[in-house]
Design a protein around this motif. Structure first.
Motif, PDB file in Angstrom:
ATOM      1  N   THR A 272      71.644  35.314 -18.567  1.00 21.14           N
ATOM      2  CA  THR A 272      72.884  34.537 -18.667  1.00 21.14           C
ATOM      3  C   THR A 272      73.890  35.119 -19.651  1.00 21.14           C
ATOM      4  O   THR A 272      75.103  34.972 -19.464  1.00 21.14           O
ATOM      5  CB  THR A 272      72.579  33.084 -19.073  1.00 21.14           C
ATOM      6  N   LYS A 404      69.839  27.199  -5.603  1.00 19.61           N
ATOM      7  CA  LYS A 404      70.950  26.338  -6.011  1.00 19.61           C
ATOM      8  C   LYS A 404      71.278  26.477  -7.501  1.00 19.61           C
ATOM      9  O   LYS A 404      72.337  26.018  -7.942  1.00 19.61           O
ATOM     10  CB  LYS A 404      70.630  24.882  -5.672  1.00 19.61           C
ATOM     11  N   HIS A 405      70.381  27.120  -8.248  1.00 18.72           N
ATOM     12  CA  HIS A 405      70.606  27.302  -9.689  1.00 18.72           C
ATOM     13  C   HIS A 405      71.790  28.249  -9.942  1.00 18.72           C
ATOM     14  O   HIS A 405      72.342  28.260 -11.052  1.00 18.72           O
ATOM     15  CB  HIS A 405      69.336  27.831 -10.340  1.00 18.72           C
ATOM     16  N   ILE A 407      74.663  27.822  -8.852  1.00 16.53           N
ATOM     17  CA  ILE A 407      75.796  26.921  -9.117  1.00 16.53           C
ATOM     18  C   ILE A 407      75.788  26.493 -10.579  1.00 16.53           C
ATOM     19  O   ILE A 407      76.819  26.530 -11.261  1.00 16.53           O
ATOM     20  CB  ILE A 407      75.736  25.690  -8.189  1.00 16.53           C
ATOM     21  N   ASP A 408      74.607  26.121 -11.081  1.00 12.71           N
ATOM     22  CA  ASP A 408      74.489  25.690 -12.476  1.00 12.71           C
ATOM     23  C   ASP A 408      74.824  26.839 -13.433  1.00 12.71           C
ATOM     24  O   ASP A 408      75.429  26.620 -14.495  1.00 12.71           O
ATOM     25  CB  ASP A 408      73.064  25.192 -12.759  1.00 12.71           C
ATOM     26  N   LEU A 409      74.415  28.055 -13.050  1.00 16.53           N
ATOM     27  CA  LEU A 409      74.675  29.222 -13.899  1.00 16.53           C
ATOM     28  C   LEU A 409      76.124  29.693 -13.786  1.00 16.53           C
ATOM     29  O   LEU A 409      76.579  30.513 -14.584  1.00 16.53           O
ATOM     30  CB  LEU A 409      73.742  30.377 -13.504  1.00 16.53           C
ATOM     31  N   ASN A 410      76.828  29.190 -12.753  1.00 17.12           N
ATOM     32  CA  ASN A 410      78.211  29.593 -12.482  1.00 17.12           C
ATOM     33  C   ASN A 410      78.313  31.111 -12.269  1.00 17.12           C
ATOM     34  O   ASN A 410      79.202  31.780 -12.793  1.00 17.12           O
ATOM     35  CB  ASN A 410      79.142  29.156 -13.621  1.00 17.12           C
ATOM     36  N   TRP A 439      80.053  25.323  -1.941  1.00 13.86           N
ATOM     37  CA  TRP A 439      80.240  25.969  -3.249  1.00 13.86           C
ATOM     38  C   TRP A 439      81.209  27.135  -3.106  1.00 13.86           C
ATOM     39  O   TRP A 439      80.979  28.048  -2.307  1.00 13.86           O
ATOM     40  CB  TRP A 439      78.903  26.442  -3.804  1.00 13.86           C
TER      41      TRP A 439
END
Length: 489
Positions: A272, A404-405, A407-410, A439
């Motif tokens: 990240t 789908k993670h 999206i959370d990580l952008n 998304w």
């Protein structure tokens, strides 16, 4: 009749030239095909001796082999019928021109042309060897710079070779990750012919780097590499790239299985602080949608392992790559390959360019063993589907990975695939998209051609990697280089 007799000496001489050349070309292809079969059989028999198969596995392999034989025979029959029809049509026209004394190609010159075409096919091996000086990366030259290394990887910067272009510090860097098995050189197909995916980035001034796996035959750290170690060392390389580029985060760009590994590494959350964008090229996101591979008979992994002098076991890249080629057995039999090459020579006026030789060099010489843990991970992705909630069939650091993670990580994901790919089918490449519906960070682009088209023809008129275009599905799209330039801005 006199005109026909006058053509016969030239026709007869050319006929013998044609037959001798075809025999040489066929013997070369048969020899290469048989060598592959003998080596594969030796590996398989050794594995079967050390790891006996069950009766069910034996029957599955026999059934699969019969299916391959049928597919190969059908491909040969179709190719011979097409080739014979074309030859009869042209030969008949030349015969009529001769006996009727009409304008156009006569029988002697027709046969002479065919002999020259087949002689060009028979000399193809020399072209494959000669292209070695131009094909792929040549890291010992001034066009590349070693900037970092880990236990298992070297990281080279790909410098611009386009006149007047300099590396731009204002652009985001990209790190290219090739698949383990297919080798790194396909990413620099023919750099000085404007046919190099890696240089399509570098020649725009983008800071471009390529991750190179060290020689598995001599590097034990590669032989025992795990997906977790791949992730940790990729993070280390990305951190170095950030340091070299004023703290700008990296775009990871993986090809085929390299794309899947990049996606896994990002989803683990370990990257990240060093990576904020993902590009995947023809990546098998859910391999169960690839009938060509998931439909193969399943055996315990020891069947394809080879023990190196170090004592470490690795997945035999020779056998695995041969399996990939058997997917297209209808195009891989010796006679079909000879006739295909003859058709190419005829269609291009005996000037096919350097691309066929470079492509065959890659197919024949880029065979690399795989770390066993990486091969096992890859095998799972082709046998086990993504779950209904978007969870991948493999883990990292004993943690589940959910698509789908992203999206959370952008982390925006630019995904391209090939509309005519029979290895990584469109359904295989886009199987995860249903979990990301709506998304804005997902960009899915259908390129024209087959599995390696984007790598061998990055500047194709229909879909240049540097521009905007209408993709193979009729949607407005942009190429991966354009994507990288845009997110830099």
């Amino acid at each position: 009749m006199y005109s026909l007799l006058r053509e016969m000496p030239d026709f007869t001489t050319s006929w013998w030239r044609y037959m001798l050349a075809m025999m040489r070309a066929s013997n070369r292809e048969v020899g290469e095909f048989n060598d592959n079969m003998f080596i594969a059989a030796h590996i398989a028999m050794t594995a079967a001796r050390d790891n006996p198969m069950s009766m069910l596995e034996t029957f599955e392999i026999m059934e699969h082999s019969v299916g391959l034989a049928r597919k190969g025979a059908a491909g040969m029959q179709d190719k011979m019928a097409d080739y014979a029809f074309d030859q009869i049509e042209e030969g008949t026209r030349a015969y009529l021109n001769t006996i009727l004394k009409s304008d156009g190609e006569k029988l002697g010159s027709y046969m002479r042309r065919e002999a020259e075409i087949m002689e060009a096919v028979s000399n193809f091996n020399e072209q494959i060897e000669a292209i070695g000086d131009e094909f792929g990366f040549h890291f010992n030259t001034k066009d590349y710079k070693l900037v970092a290394e880990t236990d298992a990887f070297e990281l080279y910067q790909v410098l611009p070779i386009k006149k007047g272009v300099e590396v731009r510090k204002d652009l985001k860097p990209v790190v290219l990750v090739p698949p383990y098995m297919l080798g790194v050189h396909i990413l620099a197909f023919l750099p000085f012919e404007n046919k190099s995916y890696s240089h399509s980035f570098a020649n725009e001034g983008i800071p471009t780097y390529v991750r190179v796996v060290k020689d598995i035959m001599t590097t034990e750290k590669v032989q025992t590499m795990t997906p977790e170690q791949d992730c940790e060392q990729t993070r280390e390389l990305c951190a170095k790239v950030m340091e070299l580029n004023d703290g700008k985060k990296v775009t990871l760009n993986g090809t085929c299985q390299g794309g899947y590994i990049c996606m896994m590494n990002i989803l683990s959350g370990k990257l990240t602080d060093v990576c904020d964008a993902l590009i995947t090229n023809v990546t098998p996101v859910d391999g169960t949608y690839s009938d060509a591979i998931s439909g193969m008979p399943q055996m315990h992994h020891d069947f394809v392992t080879t023990t190196l002098p170090s004592g470490n076991k690795v997945a035999n890249g020779y056998l695995l790559s041969l399996g990939m080629r058997f997917v297209a057995i209808d195009r891989e039999t010796p006679l079909v390959k000879v006739l295909d090459q003859a058709s190419l020579q005829r269609a291009t006026g005996m000037n096919p360019g350097k691309t066929p030789a470079a492509l065959f060099r890659w197919l024949l010489k880029e065979r690399v063993h795989l770390p066993l843990a990486i091969a096992n991970m890859s095998s799972h992705t082709f046998q086990d589907a993504i779950s209904e909630d978007g969870t991948l069939p493999v883990k990292l650091f004993d943690q589940a990975l959910n698509i789908k993670h992203l999206i959370d990580l952008n982390v925006p994901w630019y995904q391209n695939y090939a509309i005519k790919d029979d290895l990584v089918t469109p359904a295989c490449a886009t199987a995860g998209n249903k979990h990301l519906e709506g998304w804005e960070g997902l960009e899915s682009v259908a390129f024209f051609g087959g599995h390696v088209a984007i790598l061998t023809s990055p500047y194709g008129k229909k879909a240049p990697v540097t521009g905007e275009f209408t993709d193979a599905n009729g949607k407005a799209a942009r190429g991966p280089v354009k994507f990288q330039m845009d997110i830099s801005a």
